[in-house]
Design a protein around this motif. Structure first.
Motif, mmCIF file in Angstrom:
data_model
loop_
_atom_site.group_PDB
_atom_site.id
_atom_site.type_symbol
_atom_site.label_atom_id
_atom_site.label_comp_id
_atom_site.label_asym_id
_atom_site.label_seq_id
_atom_site.Cartn_x
_atom_site.Cartn_y
_atom_site.Cartn_z
ATOM 1 N N GLY A 174 0.813 -1.218 0.000
ATOM 2 C CA GLY A 174 0.000 0.000 0.000
ATOM 3 C C GLY A 174 0.845 1.264 0.000
ATOM 4 N N LEU A 175 0.308 2.291 -0.649
ATOM 5 C CA LEU A 175 0.951 3.610 -0.664
ATOM 6 C C LEU A 175 -0.114 4.652 -0.376
ATOM 7 N N GLN A 219 1.520 -2.669 -10.953
ATOM 8 C CA GLN A 219 0.611 -3.177 -9.919
ATOM 9 C C GLN A 219 0.569 -2.230 -8.712
ATOM 10 N N LEU A 220 1.746 -1.740 -8.308
ATOM 11 C CA LEU A 220 1.805 -0.881 -7.123
ATOM 12 C C LEU A 220 1.164 0.484 -7.372
ATOM 13 N N LEU A 221 1.167 0.925 -8.628
ATOM 14 C CA LEU A 221 0.549 2.226 -8.936
ATOM 15 C C LEU A 221 -0.921 2.070 -9.361
ATOM 16 N N VAL A 230 -8.516 7.741 -6.783
ATOM 17 C CA VAL A 230 -7.558 7.256 -7.769
ATOM 18 C C VAL A 230 -6.316 6.699 -7.068
ATOM 19 N N PRO A 231 -5.806 5.560 -7.520
ATOM 20 C CA PRO A 231 -4.597 5.015 -6.897
ATOM 21 C C PRO A 231 -3.448 6.023 -6.905
ATOM 22 N N VAL A 232 -2.630 5.976 -5.852
ATOM 23 C CA VAL A 232 -1.480 6.893 -5.756
ATOM 24 C C VAL A 232 -0.552 6.661 -6.942
ATOM 25 N N GLY A 233 -0.289 7.716 -7.692
ATOM 26 C CA GLY A 233 0.624 7.629 -8.837
ATOM 27 C C GLY A 233 -0.094 7.461 -10.164
ATOM 28 N N ASN A 234 -1.402 7.167 -10.101
ATOM 29 C CA ASN A 234 -2.132 6.972 -11.369
ATOM 30 C C ASN A 234 -3.120 8.098 -11.630
#
Ligand SMILES: Cc1cc2nc3c(=O)[nH]c(=O)nc-3n(C[C@H](O)[C@H](O)[C@H](O)COP(=O)(O)OP(=O)(O)OC[C@H]3O[C@@H](n4cnc5c(N)ncnc54)[C@H](O)[C@@H]3O)c2cc1C
Lengths: 463, 73
Positions: A174-175, A219-221, A230-234
């Motif tokens: 997670g981020l 996957q991580l973003l 929105v996912p962190v970084g995307n």
């Protein structure tokens, strides 16, 4: 020091690195040299390959479990199975407006980093650019094949470093970021052995670098967030797009030529490369070609075509089979995305769609045909084009590129020229996921390590 | 499932070898694409002989050689 041995972390990290493959290890060691403190997270441990976490379903030309075998989740990452080939992209491979390719990093800048990366990969820096004229329009450009470096062997060096801690058997899951989405503020991890979760608060002075492989970085973003945001970084919606492989075509061609290719490879390096022929920049531009390395093996003088040409001309001819290794053009339609299924760590299983374009096949056929026509005109040989092996059988190099591509803005790419996620001060990506194109047909790892060293320079300069 | 590191790497290596040997086979249509190397209207600069790009003279010589081989006792 290894987390888990003593359970003690030294803390005070300048950088958190996710992944211990060629990208993560090279970056961590370069940062340690600059006296920066690093904590590496690695899903696998000395005894385990966490293959269940690499369980991706492939659609298109690379189907089924294709990608799983190319994302090895253990210390050293995919370098546990790689072949060690270390070619470099040509200038043309990084800047080819005819097919929309332009890397934000110049080749002349990369050359210095390739030279630094070469010894890390058991390669000789003196040969990173080696090539020789062959016939008008084509060059001899062998692929160097140094002994493959397995980065699992670097774990001891990392553990011995006073600047590096390594958490084996820990996955980052997670981020979190601040409201303005400019700073990563928290990193969540899973301890696989105890099946417990933990977290680190990340300060603006600390940097998180994702070096989790071409699939893992995306996957991580793409990690879904509990609040549905929105996912962190995307934030730009570009993560996962432009997935690329290097298509290869076993015996896609054959050649009978009056030149013995062994003569071109420098004596000191005999046997440490695969012969290859490439169209020179002018030929490629004239014919609209892009990356395609015609790799020549299995030399014999006994082949009927070599014998025929010898009888016709009175000169010896050498027969080689050709395996073209080529480039596929980046396309937003080729992408990695999340499926509804979840794995043991809670990650959504990935799906990877990767479809070659008609031009990618034609590029290979036409490169062979251009060589055939040139040899015929010069009376120096003949080429065979094995149509069905090009158009009906394709394989790949095990290269996962382009899922967090480098570019000018958030609307078309994920990271900037420094490999920093657009809009973020302290979130970066290392690995071939940042490649804006395949870099011609060049196997990616020398460039992965070069870009990791370059990123280390950027981060080391950070106050 | 946690395979041991050694076991998993052996499986992965084996899969890659098998996959490489079998290769993926598929069929595709190539809608309306013309090879750029062929100049519009002009004949190609080569003749085809089982995929080999030859000169017409090569092809003739090969045909003669194979006829001679058949005719020789
Ligand atoms: C069969 C084969 C042959 C190859 N041959 C060549 C070649 O000859 N030349 C070449 O240039 N390239 C080759 N490659 C490609 C090469 O292996 C990769 O380019 C290279 O390993 C990528 O390095 P990386 O560090 O970016 O990623 P990886 O090596 O994949 O490492 C990523 C690491 O991150 C870890 N990780 C992932 N997610 C997380 C997470 N959430 N938390 C913690 N850790 C995580 C993984 O466990 C892994 O250890 C080959 C690949 C294959 C499969």
């Amino acid at each position: 020091m290894q987390v888990g041995d003593s359970g003690i972390l030294r803390g005070g990290y300048d950088c958190f690195v996710v992944g211990s493959g060629p990208a993560g290890v090279s970056l961590a060691l370069a940062l340690a040299e600059a006296r920066k403190r690093v904590l590496i997270f690695e899903s696998g441990d000395e005894h385990t390959v966490r293959s269940e976490l690499a369980n991706t379903v492939g659609y298109g030309h690379y189907s089924g479990a294709y990608w799983n075998a190319h994302w090895i989740r253990t210390p050293g990452g995919t370098s546990n199975v790689w072949a060690g080939w270390c070619p470099t992209p040509r200038a043309f491979d990084l800047d080819n407006p005819a097919v929309g390719v332009r890397w934000p990093v110049t080749r002349s800048e990369l050359v210095g980093y390739w030279k630094r990366a070469a010894p890390i990969l058991n390669h000789d820096a003196a040969y990173i650019e080696f090539e020789a004229p062959l016939i008008p329009g084509f060059r001899y450009r062998p692929v160097p094949t140094p002994p493959p470096k397995n980065f699992a062997s670097s774990m001891a060096t990392l553990k011995a470093s006073p600047y590096v801690d390594i958490a084996l058997g820990y996955s980052v899951v997670g981020l979190d970021a601040d409201r303005s989405r400019s700073t990563v503020t928290r990193l969540e991890f899973l301890d696989h052995r105890l099946n417990t979760r933990g977290e680190f608060a990340v300060t603006p002075a600390q940097t998180v670098v994702l070096a989790a492989g071409g699939m893992g970085n995306a996957q991580l973003l793409m990690l879904p967030r509990a609040d549905g945001s929105v996912p962190v970084g995307n934030e730009g919606g570009q993560v996962g797009k432009y997935l690329m492989e290097h298509p290869e075509f076993q015996v896609g061609g054959e050649i009978a030529i009056d030149l013995e290719l062994d003569r071109y490879w420098p004596a000191a390096h005999k046997g440490r490369g695969v012969h290859a022929i490439v169209a020179d920049d002018d030929t490629a531009r004239e014919q609209g070609l892009y990356g395609c390395s015609l790799q020549c093996t299995r030399k014999t003088t006994d082949h009927p075509m070599a014998t025929f040409l010898k009888n016709q001309t009175g000169r010896p001819f050498y027969y080689y089979s050709i395996t073209p290794r080529a480039e596929m053009l980046p396309s937003a339609a080729n992408h990695v995305f999340l499926t509804g299924e979840r794995d043991a760590a809670g990650f959504h299983r990935l799906a990877a769609r990767c479809v070659l374009d008609a031009r990618d096949f034609l590029n290979v056929e036409l490169t062979l045909r251009a060589l055939g026509e040139t040899l015929m005109r010069l009376g120096k040989g003949r080429v065979r084009v094995n149509n069905d092996r090009i158009y009906k059988q394709v394989w790949g190099g095990g290269h996962t590129m382009g899922t967090t591509r480098m570019g000018q803005s958030r609307s078309t790419s994920v990271v900037d020229a420094d490999c920093r996620v657009h809009g973020y001060d302290n979130l970066c990506v290392a690995g071939s996921s940042v490649f804006p194109s395949g870099g011609g047909s060049a196997n990616p790892t020398l460039t992965i390590v070069a870009l990791a060293l370059r990123l280390a320079d950027v981060l080391a300069a950070r106050k | 499932m946690h395979l041991s590191r050694r076991a998993w790497l052996a499986v992965a290596g084996g899969t890659l070898l098998a996959a490489g040997a079998a290769a993926v086979v598929w069929r595709t249509g190539l809608p309306g694409v013309t090879p750029g190397a062929v100049v519009a209207g002009a004949p190609a600069g080569y003749v085809d002989h089982e995929g080999w790009m030859l000169t017409p003279a090569d092809k003739q010589a090969l045909a003669q050689a194979s006829t001679a081989a058949v005719e020789s006792p």
